[in-house]
Design a protein around this motif. Structure first.
Motif, PDB file in Angstrom:
ATOM      1  N   HIS A  60      38.836  44.672  35.942  1.00 31.05           N
ATOM      2  CA  HIS A  60      38.468  45.880  36.678  1.00 31.05           C
ATOM      3  C   HIS A  60      39.287  45.957  37.966  1.00 31.05           C
ATOM      4  O   HIS A  60      39.520  44.936  38.624  1.00 31.05           O
ATOM      5  N   TYR A 100      39.754  48.242  41.636  1.00 33.85           N
ATOM      6  CA  TYR A 100      39.402  49.285  42.595  1.00 33.85           C
ATOM      7  C   TYR A 100      40.595  49.496  43.525  1.00 33.85           C
ATOM      8  O   TYR A 100      41.153  48.531  44.066  1.00 33.85           O
ATOM      9  N   THR A 132      38.837  48.936  33.281  1.00 34.83           N
ATOM     10  CA  THR A 132      38.552  50.115  34.110  1.00 34.83           C
ATOM     11  C   THR A 132      39.417  50.121  35.361  1.00 34.83           C
ATOM     12  O   THR A 132      39.767  49.074  35.901  1.00 34.83           O
ATOM     13  N   TYR A 185      39.452  52.430  39.137  1.00 32.01           N
ATOM     14  CA  TYR A 185      38.687  53.376  39.945  1.00 32.01           C
ATOM     15  C   TYR A 185      39.436  53.631  41.244  1.00 32.01           C
ATOM     16  O   TYR A 185      39.660  52.707  42.026  1.00 32.01           O
ATOM     17  N   GLY A 211      43.384  51.051  32.631  1.00 31.08           N
ATOM     18  CA  GLY A 211      42.116  50.748  31.996  1.00 31.08           C
ATOM     19  C   GLY A 211      42.022  51.263  30.562  1.00 31.08           C
ATOM     20  O   GLY A 211      42.328  52.427  30.295  1.00 31.08           O
ATOM     21  N   ASN A 264      38.881  55.382  33.436  1.00 29.22           N
ATOM     22  CA  ASN A 264      39.719  55.490  34.629  1.00 29.22           C
ATOM     23  C   ASN A 264      39.228  56.669  35.466  1.00 29.22           C
ATOM     24  O   ASN A 264      39.308  57.819  35.029  1.00 29.22           O
ATOM     25  N   SER A 309      28.650  54.753  34.317  1.00 37.50           N
ATOM     26  CA  SER A 309      29.928  54.354  34.902  1.00 37.50           C
ATOM     27  C   SER A 309      30.223  52.909  34.514  1.00 37.50           C
ATOM     28  O   SER A 309      29.575  51.978  34.993  1.00 37.50           O
ATOM     29  N   HIS A 360      32.862  51.187  35.205  1.00 32.70           N
ATOM     30  CA  HIS A 360      33.437  50.456  36.336  1.00 32.70           C
ATOM     31  C   HIS A 360      32.349  49.952  37.272  1.00 32.70           C
ATOM     32  O   HIS A 360      32.331  48.768  37.639  1.00 32.70           O
ATOM     33  N   TYR A 419      36.766  41.527  39.948  1.00 34.48           N
ATOM     34  CA  TYR A 419      37.531  42.765  40.016  1.00 34.48           C
ATOM     35  C   TYR A 419      38.566  42.648  41.133  1.00 34.48           C
ATOM     36  O   TYR A 419      38.385  41.913  42.106  1.00 34.48           O
TER      37      TYR A 419
END
Length: 397
Positions: A20, A22, A71, A73, A101, A105, A252, A254, A264
């Motif tokens: 994951h 971010y 994922t 984000y 991802g 996404n 969600s 993510h 992540y």
């Protein structure tokens, strides 16, 4: 209620592959009076410098960790505030170094940045989900919240994104003085969103609202908390996390990684990440631990704010040992309606979670704040309301 657990593994079995990502985009067209995130309005040359540093950091992360993304984000700030060429470059950097991802996404979007052409671009870049900062569909409420869009603009933005083929989640703020909550919820559902994040207005220190002396009454907070669930449940949405509701299959993915305490990557200024810290990862390996402390399971990294981040500084690094890992997992996981699988948490941490925290579990089950169903520990509706106190019992155990 049984607190016995199956035999523990000989060693903890944490995540070693990071799935994951971010990405923090700190730029906003304006700063909302309730916002306490790391955000700023753009100035000449800042976005160019941001994109250059982001590419360098993405390459570094790829060299340090085993990454196989499920994922992605992009949050902020307002990622959709980036110009078309800028967001295209940003996505290119991610794809070059870290991939993309396979499952989901998400792009956070301000309604005022949406047009059919831009929605089509975002979709073509690989985003399949939009998280839209609607906040309210009432013009007076939006004005109070300092939002730059009006209700008509929010409706048009959501419709445009859905027409472009994106899954759409709408953000909603509750407990705002004078807010017509029922019509906000009915209106947002009627637009066709499949996910709603409903957050109580919170006055954080240092924000414009705090300086103005704005307050939120607990009775209003609780009424909004309960009325939101009542109305969204009637519309076919299920509350799967304290503040999040979804139609079947539209949770969600993510954010579920956060709530399930998975590893992540955090990319960008102010971004936080949780990284593998045991042998078997490609990363920095076992961090040095003080005498008498267990080897950490993960490493938490928090990047500095933009100006410092642009110099190349990596920010704060914290080794997370087994007990910290477990209490973090309980704090996040008890936000979920499904709760926490204690056997799985024991496997991942190497701790006998049921035995180690038997007193805290029993006390909170007795108060009616937690319930234990087989290996699953979950908060009751009453427990959600006092979750900080519940988790404090585990911290003190």
């Amino acid at each position: 209620m049984s607190l016995s657990a199956p035999p523990l593994p000989s060693a903890p079995v944490p995540d070693t592959t990071v799935r994951h990502l971010y990405v923090h985009v700190p730029f906003c067209p304006s700063i909302c009076p309730y916002c306490d995130f790391h955000v700023l309005t753009r100035k000449s040359g800042q976005v160019e410098a941001y994109l250059e540093r982001l590419e360098t950091e993405a390459a570094w992360l790829a060299s340090q960790y085993t990454v196989d993304l499920d994922t992605v984000y992009l949050g902020g700030g307002t990622p959709s505030f980036l110009r078309d060429a800028e967001i295209t470059a940003l996505v290119g950097s991610i794809r070059r170094h870290l991939g993309w991802g396979r499952q989901e996404n998400t792009l956070e979007i301000n309604p005022g940045t949406v047009s059919p052409a831009r929605a089509a671009l975002w979709k073509s870049l690989g985003f399949d989900r939009a998280s839209v900062g609607v906040q309210s569909l009432d013009d007076a409420t939006l004005k109070f919240l300092g939002r730059q869009h009006d209700a008509a603009g929010a409706r048009e933005a959501v419709t445009t994104l859905i027409d472009a083929g994106l899954r759409v989640s709408g953000d909603l703020i509750t407990a705002v003085p004078g807010q017509p909550l029922d019509s906000d919820i009915h209106g947002l559902v009627g637009l066709g969103v499949d996910h709603i994040s409903a957050y109580t207005l919170t006055i954080e220190p240092g924000t414009e609202f705090a300086r103005r002396g704005v307050t939120v009454q607990e009775d209003d907070e609780r009424a909004g908390f309960e009325r939101t669930e009542e109305l969204l449940t009637a519309h076919g949405f299920a509350r799967y996390e304290i503040s999040n509701y979804a139609r079947p299959g539209q949770q969600s993915r993510h954010n579920l990684a956060y709530w399930n305490n998975r590893t992540y990557l955090g990319l960008g200024p102010g971004a936080a990440g949780q990284y593998p810290a045991l042998p078997g990862s490609k990363g920095l390996g076992v961090q040095g631990s003080e005498e008498g402390l267990a080897v950490p399971l993960t490493t938490r990294r928090t990047n500095p704010h933009l100006h410092t981040w642009l110099t190349g500084e990596q920010g704060e690094v914290e080794a997370i040992n087994a007990e910290d890992y477990v209490t973090d997992a309980l704090f996040m996981g008890l936000r979920l309606r499904t709760g926490v699988d204690l056997d799985d948490l024991s496997r991942r941490s190497g701790l006998d979670v049921r035995g180690r925290y038997a007193g805290a579990i029993a006390a909170n089950v007795g108060r009616g704040w937690l319930e234990l169903d087989g290996s699953w520990l979950r908060a009751t509706p009453a427990g959600w309301w006092v979750l900080n106190r519940v988790v404090t019992d585990f911290l003190e155990a």
